[in-house]
Design an enzyme around this catalytic site. Structure first.
Site, PDB file in Angstrom:
ATOM      1  N   SER A 225      32.921   9.696  67.526  1.00 31.06           N
ATOM      2  CA  SER A 225      34.283   9.722  68.066  1.00 31.06           C
ATOM      3  C   SER A 225      34.507   8.801  69.257  1.00 31.06           C
ATOM      4  O   SER A 225      35.648   8.620  69.686  1.00 31.06           O
ATOM      5  CB  SER A 225      34.666  11.152  68.449  1.00 31.06           C
ATOM      6  OG  SER A 225      34.897  11.924  67.296  1.00 31.06           O
TER       7      SER A 225
ATOM      8  N   LYS B 278      37.015   6.144  68.742  1.00 33.00           N
ATOM      9  CA  LYS B 278      38.452   6.389  68.882  1.00 33.00           C
ATOM     10  C   LYS B 278      39.050   5.635  70.067  1.00 33.00           C
ATOM     11  O   LYS B 278      40.246   5.310  70.056  1.00 33.00           O
ATOM     12  CB  LYS B 278      38.708   7.899  69.018  1.00 33.00           C
ATOM     13  CG  LYS B 278      38.330   8.682  67.766  1.00 33.00           C
ATOM     14  CD  LYS B 278      38.340  10.194  68.013  1.00 33.00           C
ATOM     15  CE  LYS B 278      37.875  10.941  66.757  1.00 33.00           C
ATOM     16  NZ  LYS B 278      37.760  12.397  66.984  1.00 33.00           N
TER      17      LYS B 278
ATOM     18  N   TYR C 121      38.543   5.794  58.570  1.00 29.97           N
ATOM     19  CA  TYR C 121      38.133   6.727  59.619  1.00 29.97           C
ATOM     20  C   TYR C 121      36.624   6.988  59.577  1.00 29.97           C
ATOM     21  O   TYR C 121      35.938   6.911  60.607  1.00 29.97           O
ATOM     22  CB  TYR C 121      38.904   8.035  59.477  1.00 29.97           C
ATOM     23  CG  TYR C 121      38.470   9.105  60.444  1.00 29.97           C
ATOM     24  CD1 TYR C 121      38.857   9.069  61.774  1.00 29.97           C
ATOM     25  CD2 TYR C 121      37.663  10.161  60.012  1.00 29.97           C
ATOM     26  CE1 TYR C 121      38.448  10.052  62.664  1.00 29.97           C
ATOM     27  CE2 TYR C 121      37.257  11.151  60.889  1.00 29.97           C
ATOM     28  CZ  TYR C 121      37.651  11.086  62.219  1.00 29.97           C
ATOM     29  OH  TYR C 121      37.229  12.060  63.097  1.00 29.97           O
TER      30      TYR C 121
ATOM     31  N   TYR D 174      37.595  16.957  74.200  1.00 28.16           N
ATOM     32  CA  TYR D 174      38.193  18.048  73.430  1.00 28.16           C
ATOM     33  C   TYR D 174      38.470  19.270  74.319  1.00 28.16           C
ATOM     34  O   TYR D 174      38.998  19.137  75.415  1.00 28.16           O
ATOM     35  CB  TYR D 174      37.303  18.406  72.232  1.00 28.16           C
ATOM     36  CG  TYR D 174      36.815  17.200  71.487  1.00 28.16           C
ATOM     37  CD1 TYR D 174      37.730  16.330  70.886  1.00 28.16           C
ATOM     38  CD2 TYR D 174      35.469  16.886  71.412  1.00 28.16           C
ATOM     39  CE1 TYR D 174      37.298  15.198  70.207  1.00 28.16           C
ATOM     40  CE2 TYR D 174      35.028  15.757  70.736  1.00 28.16           C
ATOM     41  CZ  TYR D 174      35.951  14.909  70.138  1.00 28.16           C
ATOM     42  OH  TYR D 174      35.531  13.796  69.484  1.00 28.16           O
TER      43      TYR D 174
ATOM     44  N   VAL E 229      29.894  13.196  68.477  1.00 29.19           N
ATOM     45  CA  VAL E 229      28.906  14.178  68.040  1.00 29.19           C
ATOM     46  C   VAL E 229      27.558  13.549  67.695  1.00 29.19           C
ATOM     47  O   VAL E 229      26.605  14.265  67.409  1.00 29.19           O
ATOM     48  CB  VAL E 229      29.418  15.029  66.848  1.00 29.19           C
ATOM     49  CG1 VAL E 229      30.617  15.851  67.258  1.00 29.19           C
ATOM     50  CG2 VAL E 229      29.697  14.169  65.630  1.00 29.19           C
TER      51      VAL E 229
END
Length: 311
Positions: free
Chosen positions: A64, A67, A193, A243, A261
């Site tokens: 991630s 992103k 993605y 998050y 992760v």
């Protein structure tokens, strides 16, 4: 050896002795095979000096953290129109939660949760073929990192595993498609993605790639984005980059940061340094346990928190 180099080496040595290392991401098989004993740290200073220790030269799946780069490209493609489709608020929910999408009409809370990043991929796909969007991302990150040899790559085994196990991401994409917030065919968007998440980089490469956010949008004298856009991306990293653990990360570390992760964290000290840490064991919120601890100790010893008064 400079004081920063000494601190980096000291922290790496301390991390080797830690026994509480978290749990690796077992739901993606290639990540489940990575030893939790791994730890790397790299710090790139604003003058270009690099301090690294531990497994800082070993590639890992940035997941991630990609992103951040996808957001930068999407803003370059459509500008502030992006915020009609993605919010800018912390979610307070897990990275793959579907709960808020129904009450918020298919608009993800922010670009750093999975739903938000899937919208970014839809924006970047546009009318292109998936391979073109993926190629654009790889070239962009290589340029940011100064990777002239092309060592930064997509780990195809990880991308395939993401596709084979990404049922919740499929649900998120289809749900947003039902609200009209995904325009391209879902399978094409998710292909982009999953490949973005499968980017493999070292800590040194990742810290180099983050320099534009450290330096007001500039790298090696070239403008990548405007200073105001760099500031806003950093703000989103601070409030949303971890998050439902973002508040705790801000409390403990006090820097903009984005986790993945795979166990990596990219963290920015505006005007001072770009930092990458990697340790694959995760805490309960899916963020690197030792990576967070290492950054906390780095900030304590350098005073780099954005909440520290500057001389």
């Amino acid at each position: 050896m400079s004081s920063i180099a000494a601190i980096v080496a000291e922290i790496a040595e301390e991390m080797r002795g830690e026994t509480e290392r978290g749990a690796v991401a077992s739901y993606i098989p290639p990540l489940a095979c990575i030893s939790p004993d791994k730890f790397g740290i790299a710090v790139v200073m604003v003058d270009g000096t690099v301090h690294a220790a531990g497994d800082a030269q070993e590639p890992f799946s940035i997941q991630s953290i990609s992103k951040v780069f996808a957001l930068t490209l999407a803003l370059g493609a459509v500008g502030d129109q992006l915020w009609r489709r993605v919010g800018r608020e912390p979610s307070g929910s897990a990275f793959n939660s579907i709960v808020q999408l129904e009450s918020e009409q298919g608009i993800p809370r922010n670009p750093f949760i999975n739903a938000g990043a899937i919208v970014l991929c839809d924006v970047l796909l546009g009318r292109s073929e998936p391979r073109e969007a993926i190629g654009q991302m790889v070239r962009f990150v290589r340029t940011l990192a100064g990777d002239d040899e092309g060592s930064i790559r997509i780990d195809e085994a990880v991308a395939l595993a993401e596709q084979d196990t990404g049922f919740r991401n499929m649900a998120l994409a289809n749900y947003m498609r039902a609200f009209g917030n995904i325009h391209a065919p879902v399978e094409r968007v998710l292909g982009v993605y999953f490949h973005f998440c499968a980017l493999a980089m070292t800590c040194c490469e990742l810290a180099m790639a983050g320099r534009y956010l450290m330096n007001g949008g500039r790298v090696d004298g070239h403008s990548i984005i405007t200073p105001s856009r760099a500031r806003r991306i950093n703000a989103l990293m601070m409030s949303c980059g971890h998050y439902d653990n973002s508040g705790d990360f801000a409390f403990r570390v006090g820097l903009p940061g984005k986790s993945g992760v795979g166990g990596g964290i990219l963290s920015i000290v505006p005007g001072v340094a770009s930092i990458a840490v990697w340790s694959p064991g995760l805490n309960g919120s899916g963020n690197s346990q030792l990576g967070t601890l290492a950054l906390e100790r780095l900030v304590q010893r350098t005073g780099w928190s954005v909440f520290e008064p500057r001389a």
